[in-house]
Design a protein around this motif. Structure first.
Motif, PDB file in Angstrom:
ATOM      1  N   MET A  18       9.517  52.074  70.194  1.00 24.21           N
ATOM      2  CA  MET A  18      10.191  51.170  70.277  1.00 24.21           C
ATOM      3  C   MET A  18       9.376  50.121  69.729  1.00 24.21           C
ATOM      4  O   MET A  18       9.023  49.435  69.125  1.00 24.21           O
ATOM      5  N   TYR A  28      18.073  35.849  71.107  1.00 26.80           N
ATOM      6  CA  TYR A  28      17.677  37.527  71.919  1.00 26.80           C
ATOM      7  C   TYR A  28      18.965  38.165  71.818  1.00 26.80           C
ATOM      8  O   TYR A  28      18.252  39.345  71.754  1.00 26.80           O
ATOM      9  N   PHE A  41      18.814  39.969  68.716  1.00 32.94           N
ATOM     10  CA  PHE A  41      17.664  40.791  68.734  1.00 32.94           C
ATOM     11  C   PHE A  41      17.257  42.521  69.779  1.00 32.94           C
ATOM     12  O   PHE A  41      16.589  43.261  68.576  1.00 32.94           O
ATOM     13  N   ALA A  42      18.223  41.545  70.296  1.00 30.30           N
ATOM     14  CA  ALA A  42      17.734  42.713  71.440  1.00 30.30           C
ATOM     15  C   ALA A  42      19.274  43.793  70.593  1.00 30.30           C
ATOM     16  O   ALA A  42      18.456  45.219  70.562  1.00 30.30           O
ATOM     17  N   TRP A  95      16.870  45.685  68.284  1.00 30.04           N
ATOM     18  CA  TRP A  95      16.354  46.645  68.636  1.00 30.04           C
ATOM     19  C   TRP A  95      16.460  48.024  69.290  1.00 30.04           C
ATOM     20  O   TRP A  95      15.954  48.924  68.466  1.00 30.04           O
ATOM     21  N   VAL A  96      17.556  48.026  69.495  1.00 31.98           N
ATOM     22  CA  VAL A  96      18.395  48.929  70.574  1.00 31.98           C
ATOM     23  C   VAL A  96      18.341  49.103  69.330  1.00 31.98           C
ATOM     24  O   VAL A  96      18.750  51.296  69.828  1.00 31.98           O
ATOM     25  N   VAL A 133      16.723  57.809  74.932  1.00 32.32           N
ATOM     26  CA  VAL A 133      18.191  57.020  75.181  1.00 32.32           C
ATOM     27  C   VAL A 133      19.292  57.703  74.431  1.00 32.32           C
ATOM     28  O   VAL A 133      20.455  57.109  74.217  1.00 32.32           O
ATOM     29  N   ALA A 144      22.626  58.519  75.036  1.00 33.74           N
ATOM     30  CA  ALA A 144      23.335  57.223  75.568  1.00 33.74           C
ATOM     31  C   ALA A 144      24.271  57.261  74.242  1.00 33.74           C
ATOM     32  O   ALA A 144      25.170  56.244  74.430  1.00 33.74           O
ATOM     33  N   ALA A 145      23.885  57.144  72.903  1.00 30.16           N
ATOM     34  CA  ALA A 145      24.374  56.446  71.925  1.00 30.16           C
ATOM     35  C   ALA A 145      24.054  56.936  70.542  1.00 30.16           C
ATOM     36  O   ALA A 145      23.142  57.550  70.790  1.00 30.16           O
ATOM     37  N   ALA A 185      28.198  54.463  67.382  1.00 35.24           N
ATOM     38  CA  ALA A 185      26.799  53.015  67.891  1.00 35.24           C
ATOM     39  C   ALA A 185      26.547  52.254  67.655  1.00 35.24           C
ATOM     40  O   ALA A 185      26.351  51.358  67.909  1.00 35.24           O
ATOM     41  N   ALA A 210      28.061  50.315  65.444  1.00 36.64           N
ATOM     42  CA  ALA A 210      28.641  48.881  66.594  1.00 36.64           C
ATOM     43  C   ALA A 210      27.414  47.282  66.822  1.00 36.64           C
ATOM     44  O   ALA A 210      28.442  46.916  66.823  1.00 36.64           O
ATOM     45  N   LEU A 211      26.760  48.231  67.100  1.00 37.62           N
ATOM     46  CA  LEU A 211      25.423  47.528  67.233  1.00 37.62           C
ATOM     47  C   LEU A 211      24.847  46.555  66.809  1.00 37.62           C
ATOM     48  O   LEU A 211      25.136  45.431  67.054  1.00 37.62           O
ATOM     49  N   GLY A 233      26.409  45.547  64.594  1.00 34.46           N
ATOM     50  CA  GLY A 233      28.040  44.943  64.399  1.00 34.46           C
ATOM     51  C   GLY A 233      27.587  44.061  65.180  1.00 34.46           C
ATOM     52  O   GLY A 233      28.473  42.184  65.005  1.00 34.46           O
ATOM     53  N   SER A 234      27.861  43.881  66.679  1.00 36.18           N
ATOM     54  CA  SER A 234      27.783  42.632  67.404  1.00 36.18           C
ATOM     55  C   SER A 234      26.805  41.897  67.504  1.00 36.18           C
ATOM     56  O   SER A 234      27.171  40.766  67.025  1.00 36.18           O
ATOM     57  N   MET A 261      13.319  34.568  66.318  1.00 38.42           N
ATOM     58  CA  MET A 261      13.506  35.786  66.515  1.00 38.42           C
ATOM     59  C   MET A 261      14.597  36.629  65.414  1.00 38.42           C
ATOM     60  O   MET A 261      14.753  38.034  65.545  1.00 38.42           O
TER      61      MET A 261
END
Lengths: 316, 344
Positions: free
Chosen positions: A12, A71, A74-75, A78-79, A93, A96-97, A101, A104-105, A107-108, A224
């Motif tokens: 990370m 935020y 950025f989050a 980053w994830v 992790v 986890a995805a 995913a 899709a992240l 995409g969010s 950010m």
């Protein structure tokens, strides 16, 4: 377990620390290619620090969506980047995805950014959001088709397993993989707002997409978002590296030396990826916005073709 | 193949359940907006987030869920569907082998288009500046409606971060219909969902949600510790020439114009016409957009025309004399009896 967690945290931090460097490097190479000296390599970090020190100017009509979006963007980015094996697999992790995913992240993040573009109620923000969603409506399915192709071959949608499979002997040269690579590069160019789809250097052209959407942002919010864009570029280069050039990625359980070697190889990959991007961007002209659909439509068709070939060629 | 069938059916049923949650939430939201403003046309709304902040929050969560965005529930069922599609090269039927990847591509396309649709729905209705006085004077809806919407929003998040329990609840149905069910999910470590095998694919909404919150928290903490905290309200920048009229914002029609041009010209036969008055003429220019719903025109309309035609012809039977009716009834009886004899 503890080691996996440490690798994950290291990953990370690597992603976050090297992202602005990659952006600065691409700018530098582009400047060199057209005969200019260009800004110093560390300029992106200075830009971020300067933005952090500046005051935020909010429009009167801005709502809480406008303020929380940097935020969230950025989050989520980053994830998503932390889920890509950059220099080592077996991340803490990673289960986890999977790759779906990750798509899709991103995409969010885009969903929130497009809303923030509409929030202040200006024509520039609207034009950016509207075009961004048009581009995404083709780029996202194309990306998923690439994921399908790779997942069908590797028998897994987990990036760690895919990287291990691609390093193994069962891959071979495949037409599907070549098609998927081309499609993925096209999607990466579009998603990162690079030439020929968008231009990251302009601010006042009507062709702009991403820069128009974030036009109202300032100060720490803009910092950010800029950092998230850099991380996104790094993420796409890492995904291409991890799937199509998986050499040198340390596998979980190897010693510290393997991790350091993995990190060194990863930096070389970033440099090569950034250099190729800069050469491509310098060699090609910006497209009209309604030609972008042809460009991305081709990426989508390549992706569908790659998947279909695998469906047909594999005997149950 | 039984495992694949169970996975596909679980994905379908879970999606139906999720759809019930977020669609109801979005309809409640639309109802709250209608009740508060008396307006259903998005082009006459805008800026409602300032007047109805809680409705806006619930509607935003519903929009994210229906657009299949993590960490909400729509993504989990979409993800399960994709996993089922990725199992289908093993199917023996050739037609399905061709059909399933095409369906997968269409699903990916529709998820992306749904996101565009709900950016428009939420963005034009709730964000921006109010376009009419109705929107400017809207008030937050009543407490009961809010409670209903927020409960649905909470369920959307819950089904997104703890999908294992919901999938387990569907197991008896898939067992009855396909003779197989997914492995029990609730005993897995950290509430991960694993439809087939750990090495193949897994998803953990809870961990993902936790990580997003953590990263956003770290980001916010660093910003608040090291960055300038000052902020100021001012007029919008808009590249130096902000126009105070709310009519200068992007409208719903202009937002969807790029997508209409890319997809609409084939699917909806969309055509745009610009009527420009000649120079010196002060009349406003007009942009006219025509959309045709091809399935409606080719499938439903002929049937509707046939029914209308038959109804017109048969309408004459309504105005017969009593003698005419008796003849008709007698004739119908004879005809039916003859049909019956021929039948046997």
């Amino acid at each position: 377990m503890i080691l996996d967690l440490l690798v994950q945290l290291g990953e990370m931090m690597v992603v976050l620390l090297f992202a602005p460097l990659l952006t600065g490097y691409v700018r530098k190479v582009k400047a060199h290619l057209v005969g200019r000296r260009g800004p110093p390599l560390l300029q992106s970090y200075r830009d971020l620090l300067r933005l952090l020190r500046k005051e935020v100017v909010l429009a009167h009509s801005a709502s809480w969506v406008f303020r929380i979006t940097p935020y969230i963007v950025f989050a989520a980015t980053w994830v998503a980047a932390a889920l890509v094996p950059t220099f080592a697999t077996g991340l803490f992790v990673s289960y986890a995805a999977d790759m779906i995913a990750i798509v899709a992240l991103l995409g969010s993040a885009r969903f929130m950014l497009a809303l923030a573009g509409l929030d202040v109620g200006t024509s520039f923000g609207g034009i950016g959001s509207s075009r961004e969603m048009m581009i995404a409506s083709l780029a996202e399915p194309a990306m998923l088709m690439v994921v399908f192709t790779v997942a069908l071959l590797a028998g897994s949608t987990q990036l760690s397993s895919i990287a291990v499979f691609m390093q193994g002997p069962d891959v071979g040269l495949r037409v599907s993989l070549a098609l998927a690579l081309i499609a993925l590069v096209m999607v990466a160019i579009a998603e990162n707002a690079r030439i020929p789809v968008d231009n990251p250097a302009t601010h006042l052209e009507l062709t702009m997409v991403h820069e128009a959407m974030i036009l109202e942002y300032s100060g720490r919010h803009l910092a950010m978002i800029e950092l998230a864009s850099s991380v996104k570029l790094l993420l796409y280069v890492s995904v291409i590296g991890c799937v199509f050039a998986p050499w040198g990625i340390a596998v979980s359980g190897q010693g510290l030396a393997a991790y350091l070697a993995g990190l060194a190889v990863y930096l070389v990959k970033l440099a090569v990826g950034g250099f190729l991007l800069a050469v491509f961007e310098t060699a090609i002209a910006k497209m009209r916005v309604f030609r972008v659909s042809d460009f991305l439509g081709a990426a989508l068709m390549l992706g569908v073709l790659a998947t279909l070939l695998l469906f047909v060629s594999r005997v149950a | 193949m039984m495992g694949a069938a169970a996975l596909a059916l679980t994905a379908a049923l879970f999606h139906v359940f999720n759809h019930a949650l977020f669609k109801s939430l979005l309809f409640f939201g639309a109802g709250a907006v209608l009740g508060s403003t008396g307006e259903r046309d998005m082009e006459r709304l805008g800026g409602l987030i300032h007047r109805m902040p809680r409705t806006a929050l619930a509607f935003l969560i519903g929009s994210a869920a229906i657009s299949a965005l993590p960490p909400f529930n729509g993504f989990v069922s979409e993800w399960l569907t994709f996993q089922a599609i990725l199992l289908s090269p093993a199917l023996p039927q050739w037609l399905l082998k061709f059909l399933v990847p095409a369906v997968g591509a269409l699903l990916a396309l529709s998820a992306a288009l749904a996101a565009a649709c709900f950016v428009k729905a939420f963005g034009i209705t709730f964000l921006g500046r109010p376009r009419t006085t109705l929107a400017r004077e809207a008030v937050e809806t009543d407490r009961w409606s809010l409670a209903a919407m927020l409960a649905f929003a909470a369920l959307c998040l819950l089904a997104g971060i703890l999908p294992g329990y919901f999938i387990d609840a569907l197991a008896p149905v898939t067992q009855a219909l396909t003779g197989a069910s997914l492995p029990r999910q609730e005993q897995l470590d950290w509430l991960t969902i694993v439809p087939i095998a750990q090495s193949r694919s897994s998803y953990n909404g809870l961990l993902l949600f936790f990580f997003i919150v953590l990263s956003a928290g770290i980001g916010a903490e660093v910003i608040h510790r090291f960055a300038s905290a000052s902020s100021r309200r001012s007029a919008a920048w808009d590249c130096g020439f902000p126009d105070p009229s709310p009519a200068t914002q992007y409208t719903a029609g202009s937002f969807s114009q790029p997508i209409r041009r890319v997809f609409g010209s084939v699917v909806f036969r969309a055509s745009e016409e610009v009527h420009l008055p000649p120079p010196g003429d002060a009349r406003p220019a007009r942009l006219q957009v025509r959309l045709r719903d091809v399935p409606w025109d080719t499938l439903y309309l002929p049937v509707a025309r046939l029914v209308g035609f038959a109804a017109d012809r048969l309408n004459r039977l309504q105005f017969l004399t009593i003698r005419g009716y008796l003849t008709l009834v007698f004739g119908a009886l004879v005809a039916l009896l003859m049909v019956l004899t021929v039948w046997q």
